[in-house]
Scaffold this motif. Sequence first.
Motif, PDB file in Angstrom:
ATOM      1  N   ASN A   1      26.619   5.054 -23.203  1.00  0.00           N
ATOM      2  CA  ASN A   1      25.793   6.228 -23.503  1.00  0.00           C
ATOM      3  C   ASN A   1      24.528   6.281 -22.695  1.00  0.00           C
ATOM      4  O   ASN A   1      23.894   7.316 -22.638  1.00  0.00           O
ATOM      5  CB  ASN A   1      25.360   6.277 -24.967  1.00  0.00           C
ATOM      6  CG  ASN A   1      26.205   7.208 -25.748  1.00  0.00           C
ATOM      7  OD1 ASN A   1      26.881   8.025 -25.171  1.00  0.00           O
ATOM      8  ND2 ASN A   1      26.173   7.094 -27.036  1.00  0.00           N
ATOM      9  N   ALA A   2      24.110   5.159 -22.136  1.00  0.00           N
ATOM     10  CA  ALA A   2      22.840   5.143 -21.421  1.00  0.00           C
ATOM     11  C   ALA A   2      22.934   6.045 -20.195  1.00  0.00           C
ATOM     12  O   ALA A   2      22.089   6.901 -19.972  1.00  0.00           O
ATOM     13  CB  ALA A   2      22.482   3.724 -21.025  1.00  0.00           C
TER      14      ALA A   2
ATOM     15  N   ILE B   1      23.134   9.797 -21.199  1.00  0.00           N
ATOM     16  CA  ILE B   1      21.900  10.506 -21.524  1.00  0.00           C
ATOM     17  C   ILE B   1      21.074  10.700 -20.264  1.00  0.00           C
ATOM     18  O   ILE B   1      20.351  11.675 -20.153  1.00  0.00           O
ATOM     19  CB  ILE B   1      21.087   9.836 -22.661  1.00  0.00           C
ATOM     20  CG1 ILE B   1      20.752   8.396 -22.352  1.00  0.00           C
ATOM     21  CG2 ILE B   1      21.801   9.960 -23.979  1.00  0.00           C
ATOM     22  CD1 ILE B   1      19.824   7.774 -23.386  1.00  0.00           C
ATOM     23  N   GLU B   2      21.223   9.802 -19.295  1.00  0.00           N
ATOM     24  CA  GLU B   2      20.484   9.991 -18.052  1.00  0.00           C
ATOM     25  C   GLU B   2      21.067  11.150 -17.242  1.00  0.00           C
ATOM     26  O   GLU B   2      20.343  11.863 -16.553  1.00  0.00           O
ATOM     27  CB  GLU B   2      20.481   8.702 -17.224  1.00  0.00           C
ATOM     28  CG  GLU B   2      19.721   7.550 -17.868  1.00  0.00           C
ATOM     29  CD  GLU B   2      18.231   7.772 -18.025  1.00  0.00           C
ATOM     30  OE1 GLU B   2      17.859   8.702 -18.764  1.00  0.00           O
ATOM     31  OE2 GLU B   2      17.448   7.034 -17.434  1.00  0.00           O
TER      32      GLU B   2
ATOM     33  N   VAL C   1      22.419  13.809 -18.627  1.00  0.00           N
ATOM     34  CA  VAL C   1      21.891  15.015 -19.280  1.00  0.00           C
ATOM     35  C   VAL C   1      20.411  15.180 -18.942  1.00  0.00           C
ATOM     36  O   VAL C   1      19.942  16.290 -18.700  1.00  0.00           O
ATOM     37  CB  VAL C   1      22.128  14.972 -20.807  1.00  0.00           C
ATOM     38  CG1 VAL C   1      21.636  16.240 -21.455  1.00  0.00           C
ATOM     39  CG2 VAL C   1      23.598  14.801 -21.102  1.00  0.00           C
ATOM     40  N   ALA C   2      19.681  14.048 -18.919  1.00  0.00           N
ATOM     41  CA  ALA C   2      18.254  14.134 -18.575  1.00  0.00           C
ATOM     42  C   ALA C   2      18.076  14.732 -17.181  1.00  0.00           C
ATOM     43  O   ALA C   2      17.115  15.455 -16.935  1.00  0.00           O
ATOM     44  CB  ALA C   2      17.607  12.761 -18.649  1.00  0.00           C
TER      45      ALA C   2
END
Lengths: 408, 161, 149
Positions: free
Chosen positions: C27-28, C31-32, C34-35
């Motif tokens: 997930n890390a 989320i990056e 998406v960031a």
Amino acid sequence: MTKRIVIPVGPQHPALKEPASFDVTLKGERVADILVKVGYNHRGIEKGCEGRPYLHCVYLLERVCGICSHSHSTCFIQAVEELANVKIPEKASYIRALFGELERIHSHLLWLGVAAHEIGFDTLLMYSWRDREVVMDLLALLAGNRVNYTVNVIGGVRKDVTEEEKGQILKAVDILEERTKYYVRVATEEVSFIERLSKVGYISYEDALRLGAVGPTGRASGIKRDVRKDDPYAAYEEIDFDIITDDHCDVYGRAVVRVKELLQSYSIIRQLIKKLPQTPLSVNVPKNIPAGEAVSRYEAPRGEDIHYVKSNGTDKPDRVKLRAPTLANVQAVAKMLENGNFADVPIVVAAIDPCFSCTDRMIVAANDVLSEKENRMTWKQLREFSINWYKKNKGVDFSKIKKSDKHI
Amino acid sequence: MHATDIALQIKNKYSSSVVGINVQRERRLWLELVAGDFRKCFERLIKEDGFEILVTITGLDTGEKYEVIYHMSDKEGRVLNIKISIDRDNPAVSTITDLFPAAELSERELMDLLGIKVEGLPEGRRYPLPDNWPQGQYPLRKDWDPSVLDKKIEKSGDKND
Amino acid sequence: MKIVDRIVNWARLKSPWVIHFNTGACNACDIEIVASITPTYDLERFGSLLKGTPRHADVLLCSGPVTRQLKDRLVRIYEQMPEPKFVVAVGTCACSGGVFNGCYSMLSGIDEAIPVSMYIPGCPASPDAIIDGVVKLLKEYEKSLKDKK
């Protein structure tokens, strides 16, 4: 007996960033039955830990989930420290709590954005993710990495918080608090937001308790449980804060709980910074951990995280078992979706803030209870209805047209 | 009430079924039960002693035996870890999904990763291992050899998703 | 080169559509990713757009070491994408298995399942690195088109 349709959702699906699949059985527009299948992310981490020294396990377990990486590593380390009979310096416990709260802020802001995206409120997604970058910058400043920060070592933490950094944390918290107050206003005054989320994904207090919902999901149904209070770890015993609960029991309640928890986190961070004691950062822990068993609990942003560690006197654990909060909540999802609208599936699933990389498992939930009041038409009824409508209103007779058997 | 008092109370109440009870610290109790009496005592522990929240179920392989630990919690945050030992040949436990529906995942995990049979658990799709996982391979058993894996895995038979 | 091809190539370079697939990551990296499309980094200023279906996408962003359960699904998604397609492995474990190497239920890297055009290391790969990777990929593609001419 009306015809049922099974719609597979996932594992690759635009609404869910992680692989999970749902076989949704529909009766009209209503969900009659849902089969959740996770386990796509099963990597075998528990077994992987058995062959690795404790310190390596910390790095591996941090990558159970990138969003709550600090939660898993702290939870594991607490268990190891209990086995080694080590008391960590006071400062280390404060810094652990500090990172825990920063992580909660980044996770809740992330959730707010994702939930807003699921209901088509993309402005809020962009707003909350922009504000989230404030925390990410702070984490990068404090630990050197934006996501997997590894501040924990066995016996303490590896990094101090300097005076200058303290100032920056407080400044960032002020900015975030102001922004969060705006989100509180959005959540409590914005009519479209309230209307869209109210009564969606309802789960009563009794059901939430029976199905073992944890974290904000449980607290939004009135379950007043928080490991930070029930079984204090790190520095939480010396910090003053409230457990946020809500009695809406729906997705709206879960949003309110999370937004209010953000405000709690800011207050906790301010107290931690103010009280930060001056002690060493860590103590030495022998490489070989004495044989024994320990259970450690941690309140991750999504709920209660549990690690069981069994040691055998060597430098490698004998068994590591972890239970992530999503595993406890995924059972509740099936109940929430029961008799709900198909279009609500993404937001209800997103509302528990699922983290399938933590969970790695699958369940079968048979909720075959649909109320008798049918609010749907069969294909035949629909066809008759349209023929009559055209006959009456337009004067056209379609009843001669041959019926296709291919439909549904 | 302190943990030591609770431990004493449990020991007296279920004396014939208790193999051992140990207080690790204020909020951690370890109770070992005779496997045959587990179900009977478990129901009473939930209803009478207040350990009404199921946290999780752990299965482990000690080398000679399998052990299953039911981690229960009460409202004050105390964790009671109820352990039972089962024999290596034909390992089985009975399901607790009738009391806790949320236990289903953990029980399927026992079946998949350790090969412990859970009696009374309704049929369902497997978890958490892949659909094309070879039969009879239980990765959390200590004597499991990972090298057999690549030889045995065939193409996935699951065409549904 | 025909004028139609030139328009198509121009569109492809100026507006690469991206699909993201989590192949067992923690997930890390996700989320990056998406960031990187949200306001602070804003990958969309290069014309790229995150799409939901592989049939619309030019670039497949994969994060994670490929679990055994997901391998067939990954191949299927790859096959659904129209040509020319590019695969970007985001994160160390997507490149080589990283920290998960040796775990029983996964392969070691995306390239064991499908061909990869670009590797972005980092645990997790930061949004700047992801943007840099995608931009470099487009430049390489542009160069290869010029060479073909």
